[in-house]
Scaffold this active site. Sequence first.
Site, PDB file in Angstrom:
ATOM      1  N   SER A 189       0.877  -1.162   0.000  1.00 24.78           N
ATOM      2  CA  SER A 189       0.000   0.000   0.000  1.00 24.78           C
ATOM      3  C   SER A 189       0.921   1.220   0.000  1.00 24.78           C
ATOM      4  O   SER A 189       1.672   1.427   0.957  1.00 24.78           O
ATOM      5  CB  SER A 189      -0.882  -0.019   1.253  1.00 24.78           C
ATOM      6  OG  SER A 189      -1.946   0.901   1.124  1.00 24.78           O
ATOM      7  N   GLU A 190       0.886   1.994  -1.076  1.00 23.22           N
ATOM      8  CA  GLU A 190       1.946   2.995  -1.259  1.00 23.22           C
ATOM      9  C   GLU A 190       1.957   4.091  -0.197  1.00 23.22           C
ATOM     10  O   GLU A 190       2.946   4.786  -0.037  1.00 23.22           O
ATOM     11  CB  GLU A 190       1.903   3.595  -2.671  1.00 23.22           C
ATOM     12  CG  GLU A 190       0.683   4.432  -2.995  1.00 23.22           C
ATOM     13  CD  GLU A 190      -0.336   3.654  -3.813  1.00 23.22           C
ATOM     14  OE1 GLU A 190      -0.422   2.411  -3.662  1.00 23.22           O
ATOM     15  OE2 GLU A 190      -1.064   4.293  -4.606  1.00 23.22           O
TER      16      GLU A 190
END
Lengths: 221, 221, 224, 224
Positions: free
Chosen positions: D48-49
């Site tokens: 999840s950036e």
Amino acid sequence: MAKVKQITAKEAAALVKSDMTVMIGGFMTNGTPLTITEEIAKRDDVKDLTVVCNDAGFQGVGTGALLAKGQIKKLIATHVGLNKECGQKYSAGELDLVLQPQGTLAEQIRAAGAGLGGILTPTGIGTTVAEGKQVVNVDGQDYLLEKPVHGDIAFIQGFVADESGNIRYKGSTRNFGYLMASAADTVVVEVEKIVPAGEIGPEYVETPYVFVDYIVLKEEA
Amino acid sequence: MAKVKQITAKEAAALVKSDMTVMIGGFMTNGTPLTITEEIAKRDDVKDLTVVCNDAGFQGVGTGALLAKGQIKKLIATHVGLNKECGQKYSAGELDLVLQPQGTLAEQIRAAGAGLGGILTPTGIGTTVAEGKQVVNVDGQDYLLEKPVHGDIAFIQGFVADESGNIRYKGSTRNFGYLMASAADTVVVEVEKIVPAGEIGPEYVETPYVFVDYIVLKEEA
Amino acid sequence: MEKSEIKPFIAKRVAKEMHDGDVVNLGIGLPTMVPDYLDESVQITLQSENGFLGLAAVDESNPDGKYIVNAGGQPAGIAKDGMFFDSATSFGIIRGGHVDATVLGSLQVAENGDIANWIIPGKMVPGMGGAMDLVVGAKKVIVAMEHTQKGAPKILKKCTLPLTAQKQVNLIVTEMGVIEVTDNGLVLKEINPEFTVEQVQEATEATLTVADDLKSMIDGSPIK
Amino acid sequence: MEKSEIKPFIAKRVAKEMHDGDVVNLGIGLPTMVPDYLDESVQITLQSENGFLGLAAVDESNPDGKYIVNAGGQPAGIAKDGMFFDSATSFGIIRGGHVDATVLGSLQVAENGDIANWIIPGKMVPGMGGAMDLVVGAKKVIVAMEHTQKGAPKILKKCTLPLTAQKQVNLIVTEMGVIEVTDNGLVLKEINPEFTVEQVQEATEATLTVADDLKSMIDGSPIK
């Protein structure tokens, strides 16, 4: 959950081939996986390594073990004064020595791990460190462009690993650990303890398992 | 031991002056010090701010509160699609909007905090992001030179602070926290808990007290 | 002044440059004596460039002396509210101007603030370690050293040894005086009353401007 | 194929591109359906950036849904052996090539691998968020999208919309086929047997080379 491969120090040492670029973690052996470096230094068939390490360790210890064995062709470091054998080999023309400012080397390794084209640092401007390197002017100030430093393999020392390969360090041993783990194709971490997967906890992991290929349990060596 | 100053959210908001560059932590308000942003938005005398934030928050919340109040002249962000008021103000010519890739913005803030002259990233090459920017070729590959992003003041959300000002985050709230704390002249951290100095422990501190000027206890607001 | 008194004398004067709350990095040797002379009202945080803030003596934070070393590679401890970080973060803190002062020895300093302290002539080059980053990054660079080397000046018009950094030194403290590096050259701000201004100038290759309010480096009293 | 079947159909085929141990970043929409179709032997780690590895549904790791959000800003959870990090570290992991694959939708893809997916014509620009870094940094960029937009080709000789990145797409999976981006242009590797090669080409502006060993994208059986 992911599961990291556990190997012995001897098996870890067997991953090293001549001509590789080998990263060795630690600062004056604090954070150096000494069990593994000892095993590497036993290998007669390994030579012409390029080693990236903060220093040359102590005589015969850590990076100093590989140096004593004559396995290092080129050493990229920041300070080698505490291993006199390093100076002797350099003076005798047996060693190619590249000395970089410590902050620059750390950031160059980080750049390799983070996919950046290099770093722009004010450190070294106007000194011999700048020789032959590109200077980039940003808003009137000169910065030295220092290129990323990448490794074929990295050996670092952690304290605890979980079974997935997540790592925590102890004390000041973390120094180059995360950085080298991010910047090498193959990453081996020597640890003192292995705990069940997830036991470290998502908020406490210092080097994520996605960087780690193998762990070596120190006591097993 | 060091002792950080504890202030109220209202006092924190009073540190903001018109024309300042204000960094606001968080990702879609996760990690945004909402008590403080609410207080800033109450100030009628503050305008023409340059705000650096991952996004525009939600309408009226976080960075969105300052936007709704009309306090922001220029917003440097990566994604503003979840606050439609941002688009409206931009279309109406009331807002100067600079959109940067998220990894670039994070690294630009880090560069400011780490004394680097900028970053060399492959991201944005060949896109509108590259317009007007210097391209530096390193070993045959083009990289975009993106300059450091510095703040006059930063407001971030931590979870726990110790009395010295050391900070730990919770969950995914850490996103821009450390980075902005390193890159602003004055740093204010809103936290949910304050514990005695040293209770976090040297191996568990995420943002060191030397970056932190003030802490605000959320419950006190 | 007895030879053995020189280092403590310099360290004592350097200690007065420290302010409460400062983050300070101390080089090896003489600089490590500075904390011994701090006023009780002044608490400083010591940075260890190998990766922590809150450098302390070996204590219960490092019971077996194994996991914490200082920047000289020797066993150390950490303050209760100190913290460890990786080397990139450590030098980010240094390069980013978060260290208020660094105190270090030097072989040569030039009148424009150039410093040369990493290559000892005729000796194997040990490497610059963190020195180049420290002198470039610290807000205030204080050189603490003996005024001359076997009688030869170390404060020069121009360094002859390879530089550690250009124009970074802010203050020079020796057993003879306290010299500030300004845009207009070197200014002698304080003097050890054992010496005359002429003697200090004689031991200095670069030209010294004498401050209008020249003081004693011992007690701050005016020197006429 | 029913309209409602298209997205699951594409997601199911994309799932076959995932290998056990892969670190994967999934864009919003269709890509988030991919994990539903993974073989049991294949475990992947979702990135999840906004700052963690091990993206999961809201669970006991985030009891009140308050401290963990996904890259869309929605409450999420984290795997037991996942870990949080700051945004610079997160994008270091992305840009540094530590993400094995990213799966994302697109408005246009060109035959040289150019991708344009961040500016919707005539609409307010929402910003690229992490998309530009993801397509530049991920080892494999898989575009999962409907083959055409209201009948108009989206796989073009040259993108007409502003680019997200140059020459980064490796594979295109649509409801009509699986297309690899090679140095010699686009190669149709697999086809949905509901369509003929001619129909796929007709729906594609760029020229497709048909693989010698063209297969069915449903079961891998040879298509003559």
